[in-house]
Write an enzyme that holds these catalytic residues in place. Structure first.
Site, PDB file in Angstrom:
ATOM      1  NE  ARG A  11     -14.438  40.086  12.293  1.00  0.00           N
ATOM      2  CZ  ARG A  11     -14.564  41.326  12.743  1.00  0.00           C
ATOM      3  NH1 ARG A  11     -15.419  42.148  12.174  1.00  0.00           N
ATOM      4  NH2 ARG A  11     -13.848  41.742  13.758  1.00  0.00           N
ATOM      5  CE  LYS A  64      -5.464  57.863  25.927  1.00  0.00           C
ATOM      6  NZ  LYS A  64      -6.809  58.325  25.527  1.00  0.00           N
ATOM      7  N   GLY A 100      -8.283  42.798  19.599  1.00  0.00           N
ATOM      8  CA  GLY A 100      -7.858  44.157  19.258  1.00  0.00           C
ATOM      9  C   GLY A 100      -6.426  44.215  18.748  1.00  0.00           C
ATOM     10  N   GLY A 106     -13.693  44.764  21.744  1.00  0.00           N
ATOM     11  CA  GLY A 106     -14.416  45.234  22.938  1.00  0.00           C
ATOM     12  C   GLY A 106     -14.962  44.089  23.776  1.00  0.00           C
TER      13      GLY A 106
HETATM   14  P1  AMP Z   1      -4.099  49.385  23.029  1.00  0.00           P
HETATM   15  O1  AMP Z   1      -5.077  49.611  21.904  1.00  0.00           O
HETATM   16  O2  AMP Z   1      -4.458  50.087  24.290  1.00  0.00           O
HETATM   17  O3  AMP Z   1      -3.760  47.931  23.216  1.00  0.00           O
HETATM   18  O4  AMP Z   1      -2.778  50.132  22.599  1.00  0.00           O
HETATM   19  C1  AMP Z   1      -2.036  49.731  21.496  1.00  0.00           C
HETATM   20  C2  AMP Z   1      -1.165  50.870  21.070  1.00  0.00           C
HETATM   21  O5  AMP Z   1      -0.319  51.257  22.137  1.00  0.00           O
HETATM   22  C3  AMP Z   1      -0.285  50.484  19.916  1.00  0.00           C
HETATM   23  O6  AMP Z   1      -0.662  51.215  18.796  1.00  0.00           O
HETATM   24  C4  AMP Z   1       1.116  50.846  20.410  1.00  0.00           C
HETATM   25  O7  AMP Z   1       1.871  51.504  19.431  1.00  0.00           O
HETATM   26  C5  AMP Z   1       0.849  51.778  21.566  1.00  0.00           C
HETATM   27  N1  AMP Z   1       1.957  51.796  22.514  1.00  0.00           N
HETATM   28  C6  AMP Z   1       2.487  50.743  23.160  1.00  0.00           C
HETATM   29  N2  AMP Z   1       3.529  51.131  23.908  1.00  0.00           N
HETATM   30  C7  AMP Z   1       3.666  52.449  23.742  1.00  0.00           C
HETATM   31  C8  AMP Z   1       4.572  53.414  24.246  1.00  0.00           C
HETATM   32  N3  AMP Z   1       5.566  53.080  25.085  1.00  0.00           N
HETATM   33  N4  AMP Z   1       4.420  54.703  23.868  1.00  0.00           N
HETATM   34  C9  AMP Z   1       3.427  55.031  23.017  1.00  0.00           C
HETATM   35  N5  AMP Z   1       2.528  54.165  22.501  1.00  0.00           N
HETATM   36  C10 AMP Z   1       2.658  52.889  22.866  1.00  0.00           C
END
Ligand code: AMP
Length: 406
Positions: A40, A211, A363, A386
């Protein structure tokens, strides 16, 4: 209207307040804090050098970590950052161990053209005499006005905090004649802002990650703006359940099923969902797995998109002119379930080579493209977690709103 940038400013002889993002990881070596990763700081050098070479007197500041008590302060001092910055700039950097008061004011008044100082962690203002007061983080108007009084003009180059209204961004901007974007901020506005406001079409968004609940506002906003929205990752199984498919032990948000049904009905073929999954009997790399088309067997969970989904998503991406990607297609941290995410990353490299603008939105997605080794072959990798999410959600970011118009 376009935002004012550092190149629009008359810098010579000016005291230039510069909000940078020096929120870097530190490590302890022989009882002393040291910068563990200076990415950074390196990223901020172009804006700092520009100001110095044009005769500005740079007054730098940033937050560093979270300050919740007096005890947190010593380990989160800017001093090691000042040392690393001096090494990288190849010129002295005055470190002022204060965020306000005569020592800081004197040091600023003694600066000559082309010289630079950095003052202490702005979040020291969040705790005063042991009491949590959040003067920085809750944008205490007196603090923003005070910091603004220390300079002539303000350059904000800290995109990572643009989604927050803090004294060190919006607070200063409200009390100073001109606020301009630094080069990093300008690039984020150009790419992320350009994608959501005025994309070259076809515009395809790819949303993945764990999620639905984390990304629902992005999906809704991008369904309005993009030509296609691809959904993968763990969140896709809530959509699969909404279509009546069996999803075994896959990630599932029961309270989002109705919403998923609604989106599927409203979006029609704009929404592109996986057609198969790599399903495993445990959440681990070396496990029994198979490719499931449609229903997933009891006792199995979808951990990646399958080969037919990869082909489907590639066909949607093939003629894209703008692509925004946020969130992995599977559990990319485990090599056996990284293939879908890798395939999408490689496809993005191809469409970039064909002239498309490809943007990765912060992220975990940034970590994924770095791990895959494709980061430097895409158009823009956002530095804000974020902040980039909120930008893609269509929200107004206070740190950007506070930058003056040209
Ligand atoms: P996010 O921070 O919402 O972008 O989520 C990223 C995380 O989602 C990563 O650590 C992935 O391992 C997890 N992830 C992606 N696909 C799956 C899945 N099918 N089942 C469980 N975790 C998942």
């Amino acid at each position: 209207m376009a935002k004012l940038t550092v190149e629009d400013l008359e810098l010579k002889g000016k005291k230039v307040l510069m909000r940078v993002d020096f929120n870097v990881p530190l490590k302890e070596v022989d009882g002393q804090q040291e910068v563990a990763n200076d990415n950074r700081i390196v990223a901020a050098l172009p804006t700092i050098k520009y100001v110095l070479s044009h005769g500005g007197r740079a007054v730098l500041f940033s937050h560093l970590g979270r300050i919740k008590s007096e005890d947190d302060k010593p380990a989160l001092s800017m001093k090691p950052v000042a040392q690393r910055l001096a090494d990288l700039l190849g010129q002295p950097v005055t470190f002022v161990p204060a965020i306000e008061g005569p020592e800081l004011e004197d040091a600023i008044n003694k600066l000559e053209d082309g010289q630079v100082l950095i003052f202490e962690n702005t979040r020291y203002a969040d705790v005063v005499d042991g009491e949590v007061v959040k003067r920085e983080s809750k944008n205490d108007p007196a603090l923003g006005a005070y910091w603004a009084s220390l300079g002539d003009i303000f350059v904000n180059d800290a995109f990572g905090t643009a989604h927050r209204s803090h004294a060190s961004n919006a607070g200063i901007a409200a009390n100073i004649a001109q606020t301009a974007a630094g080069f990093l901020m300008e690039k984020e506005i150009k790419f992320l802002g350009g994608a959501v406001e005025n994309p070259e079409r076809p515009f395809v968004a790819i949303i993945g990650g764990a999620k639905v609940s984390d990304k629902i506002t992005i999906i809704q906003n991008l369904l309005e703006k993009a030509d296609k929205v691809i959904v993968g990752g763990g969140m896709a199984y809530t959509f699969a359940a909404a279509k009546g498919e069996k999803i075994g032990n896959s990630l599932f948000e029961e309270d989002k099923v109705e919403l998923a049904k609604q989106l599927i009905a409203d979006a029609g073929d704009k929404l592109v969902l996986p057609v198969d999954a790599v399903a495993a009997d445990k959440f681990a790399n070396d496990v029994d797995s198979y490719v499931a088309e449609g229903d997933i067997k009891d006792g199995y969970m979808g951990l990646d998109i399958g080969p037919k989904s990869v082909e489907l998503f590639k066909s949607v991406l093939a003629d894209a002119k703008t692509v925004v990607w946020n969130g992995p297609m599977g559990v990319f941290e485990m090599p056996n379930f990284a293939k879908g995410t890798l395939a999408i990353g490689e496809e993005l490299v191809k469409v970039t080579e064909k002239g498309a603008t490809t943007i990765v939105g912060g992220g975990d997605s940034t970590a994924a493209v770095q791990q895959l080794g494709v980061a430097d072959k895409l158009s823009h990798i956002s530095t804000g977690g974020g902040a980039s999410l909120e930008y893609l959600e269509g929200k107004t970011l206070p740190g950007i709103a506070a930058i003056s118009e040209k």
